[in-house]
Design a protein around this motif. Structure first.
Motif, short mmCIF file in Angstrom:
data_model
loop_
_atom_site.label_atom_id
_atom_site.label_comp_id
_atom_site.label_asym_id
_atom_site.label_seq_id
_atom_site.Cartn_x
_atom_site.Cartn_y
_atom_site.Cartn_z
N TYR A 142 0.77 -1.24 0.03
CA TYR A 142 -0.09 0.02 0.00
C TYR A 142 0.71 1.31 0.04
O TYR A 142 0.48 2.26 -0.66
N LEU A 143 1.80 1.33 0.96
CA LEU A 143 2.64 2.50 0.93
C LEU A 143 3.48 2.50 -0.27
O LEU A 143 3.62 3.80 -0.96
N ALA A 144 4.06 1.49 -1.13
CA ALA A 144 4.49 1.67 -2.56
C ALA A 144 3.61 2.14 -3.39
O ALA A 144 3.94 2.84 -4.18
N ALA A 145 2.34 1.92 -3.38
CA ALA A 145 1.16 2.37 -4.36
C ALA A 145 0.95 3.86 -4.17
O ALA A 145 0.96 4.59 -5.08
N MET A 146 1.37 4.38 -2.97
CA MET A 146 1.17 5.67 -2.54
C MET A 146 2.28 6.83 -3.34
O MET A 146 2.03 7.88 -3.60
N VAL A 147 3.51 6.20 -3.78
CA VAL A 147 4.47 6.76 -4.27
C VAL A 147 4.86 6.37 -5.69
O VAL A 147 5.87 6.89 -6.45
N ALA A 148 4.17 5.20 -6.20
CA ALA A 148 4.38 4.57 -7.58
C ALA A 148 3.95 5.62 -8.56
O ALA A 148 3.09 6.30 -8.47
N SER A 149 4.35 5.11 -9.72
CA SER A 149 3.85 6.01 -10.98
C SER A 149 2.47 5.47 -11.19
O SER A 149 1.94 4.59 -10.79
N GLY A 150 1.58 6.83 -11.43
CA GLY A 150 0.23 6.68 -11.57
C GLY A 150 -0.50 6.65 -10.19
O GLY A 150 -1.62 6.37 -10.17
N ALA A 151 0.10 6.89 -9.16
CA ALA A 151 -0.37 7.06 -7.78
C ALA A 151 -1.49 8.23 -7.97
O ALA A 151 -2.47 8.17 -7.08
N GLU A 152 -1.37 9.19 -8.73
CA GLU A 152 -2.25 10.35 -8.73
C GLU A 152 -3.86 9.88 -9.09
O GLU A 152 -4.58 10.70 -8.61
N VAL A 153 -3.95 8.67 -9.98
CA VAL A 153 -5.38 8.41 -10.09
C VAL A 153 -5.83 7.69 -8.91
O VAL A 153 -7.01 7.04 -8.87
#
Length: 238
Positions: A182-193
């Motif tokens: 989950y933490l990786a998701a928040m900073v990964a590419s595309g997290a803005e969507v």
């Protein structure tokens, strides 16, 4: 006189050159015309093909909307048989898979895998991959689902992939790994969507959430003092 002879020589040279090379010019022009004609016919064929595939797709989408799943499945087969490389065919697989998810998860998985493996549209294939992972997780095929979520190049889907990976790890009871995903998701590419508030709520709800635990080295909370004995009312005792 010399000028007149020079002009005659030039005309004769031109005639001689034409006799030797004229057929090449005519043949080249004819070939160019054939190529242009063939290209125009190919373009017309592509347009007709796209129009027919689009018409089938619209019929399929209406059948799904009207809950006529058997009809939609038959139309999907026709699209795959007649227009296997069409983008309408790949999109139709996603539409039918969504409708089949509750009634026939295995068929939904098959349709999603077909799109993932056959679509020439990389983004559409990635969407199918993520949805297939969710379907497999729904069927408790966790290892297979996680295996799908390690593509060579996730690109702008990295955030979504990590969120889905976290959901699957939660279902497996692997809460520390889920938190990391989950933490990786928040900073990964595309997290803005992503819905960051919902993602933060998922993290906060994890068992053993560090935010809920006391800081390392903190003194334990003092035990509550024992309650004072109740004061006797007049007339009680003895």
């Amino acid at each position: 006189m010399d000028d007149l002879l020079s002009e005659k020589e030039q005309v004769e040279q031109l005639r001689r050159w034409w006799r030797e090379n004229g057929w090449f010019l005519i043949g080249g022009a004819a070939l160019g015309g054939l190529v242009l004609l063939g290209w125009n016919q190919y373009q017309a064929y592509q347009t007709r093909t796209a129009e027919k595939a689009a018409a089938l797709y619209l019929s399929l989408d209406k059948a799904v909307t009207d809950s006529k799943l058997d009809e939609a499945t038959a139309l999907l087969k026709q699209l795959r048989d007649d227009y296997p490389s069409s983008a309408y065919t790949q999109q139709a697989s996603l539409v039918v898979a969504r409708a089949e998810l509750i009634t026939d998860p295995q068929r939904a998985a098959d349709d999603l895998r077909y799109t993932m493996e056959h679509s020439k549209d990389a983004e559409l294939a990635m969407i199918a991959r993520i949805r297939l992972a969710r379907v497999l997780a729904y069927r408790e095929q966790y290892a297979d689902a996680l295996a799908l979520l390690t593509p060579d190049n996730a690109g702008k889907f990295a955030g979504r992939i990590n969120e889905v990976k976290g959901d699957i790890l939660v279902a497996q009871g692997k809460f520390d790994e889920a938190r990391a995903a989950y933490l990786a998701a928040m900073v990964a590419s595309g997290a803005e969507v992503l819905d960051r508030s919902f993602l933060q709520m998922k993290i906060a709800d994890l068992p053993g959430n560090p935010a809920a635990a006391p800081p390392a080295g903190a003194a334990p909370a003092p035990e509550p003092a024992p309650a004072a004995p109740a004061k006797a009312e007049p007339g009680e005792g003895a």
